[in-house]
Design an enzyme around this catalytic site. Sequence first.
Site, PDB file in Angstrom:
ATOM      1  CB  SER A 125      -0.850  -0.017   1.273  1.00  0.00           C
ATOM      2  OG  SER A 125      -1.411   1.238   1.513  1.00  0.00           O
ATOM      3  CE1 TYR A 149      -3.909  -2.640   5.763  1.00  0.00           C
ATOM      4  CE2 TYR A 149      -3.454  -0.325   5.343  1.00  0.00           C
ATOM      5  CZ  TYR A 149      -3.719  -1.596   4.884  1.00  0.00           C
ATOM      6  OH  TYR A 149      -3.781  -1.832   3.524  1.00  0.00           O
ATOM      7  CE  LYS A 153      -1.588  -4.442   3.488  1.00  0.00           C
ATOM      8  NZ  LYS A 153      -1.876  -5.764   2.928  1.00  0.00           N
TER       9      LYS A 153
END
Length: 338
Positions: A125, A149, A153
């Site tokens: 991302s 989050y 990643k």
Amino acid sequence: MARILVTGGTGYIGSHTCVELLESGHQVIVLDNLRNSNVKSLAVVEELTGQQVTFYQGDIRDAELLRQIFEKEAIDHVIHFAGLKAVGESSQIPLDYYDNNISGTVNLLKVMADYGCKNIIFSSSATVYGNPHTVPITEEFPLSATNPYGRTKLMLEEILTDLYHSDKSWNIVLLRYFNPIGAHVSGDLGEDPRGIPNNLLPYVTQVAVGKLKQVSVFGDDYDTVDGTGVRDYIHVVDLAKGHVAALKRLAPETGLSIYNLGTGQGYSVLEIIQQMSETVGRDIPYQIVARRPGDIATCYAKVDKASRELGWTATLGIKQMCDDAWRWQSKHPQGFED
Ligand code: NAD
Ligand code: UFG
């Protein structure tokens, strides 16, 4: 033509990617625990393509199930979408995020290694760029994370990089998505968020369809064209095609590659609301509220690398993104339950 395991394949980006894979002649095996999706998406995928998908309902943390799948399905490549993705929620239940995203992926990689399947495309991302010092963002920009989050990643990118350096027979592609929006042009496949949407586009379409009252615009005092946040919105079908293009990097002679998948163009929140108002044919009500903690002013990609090395560029513009998102929302106000 390859046999591809798509983890998270019933979700938003996964289901659109299944369509593009099938239309390119690949065979698709989906593993999803349905935590954030509806299995009906796969029936739509089959209807749109006229082809079958093999579906396993289960968890990437279930090593025994993964072994059964690899035993039975002769998987060539894995496209790994499965994961939890809500930024706000990740700060409330970080252990769930680390367990699901990190432990789940490590489990998947171990089973892949056991079965000699070392080809993986991973959903990363633009969040890994943190608060970029300038735009457009190239793949070489420094990386950082501002929430659990984002940290999953970033950690997974590092884990996959360590893995590649430990064993050069792995073929790993990290795809850093910018802001996927839109839906399949049929209006029958799209994003079906549970509860109140966190992201701008589904929120706007739910206001347009009358499910929500008005859009809250998070801040109008950023240093941008109109003071509202600017993002690189990319049509989910373009994004899905980016995965088909990335498969060619999974050839034996390649190693670890990283690509931004975006359009290279930024739009502000008010520009998106304006475009969606034109699509819908009436004004979409909004009010300016305080900034959302953790948001950045501007984020858009430099996309030359994917164009040069994958022969892929996004082709669908913002009007098409809004038209398709609206077709999906208006045809299916309750998502896949309609
Ligand atoms: P999504 O929630 O629609 O899809 C993810 C799918 O994974 C869901 O179907 C969910 O049920 C499944 N899943 C979650 N945990 C699982 C587990 N442990 N085992 C099996 N299945 C599991 O999300 P999406 O928007 O399609 O995103 C796909 C991937 O792309 C995610 O990894 C996400 O972090 C990443 N990503 C998304 C965006 C975005 O804005 N949508 C941006 C950048 C990156
Ligand atoms: N916004 C609003 N009102 C809303 C929702 C969003 O004004 O109700 C604004 C935000 O402040 C931001 C823009 O709209 O300026 C886009 O916000 P989104 O929540 O749609 O998307 P983000 O850019 O914040 O984040 C998304 C994903 C992340 C991912 C990132 C980059 O949620 O997981 O794109 O890919 F990391």
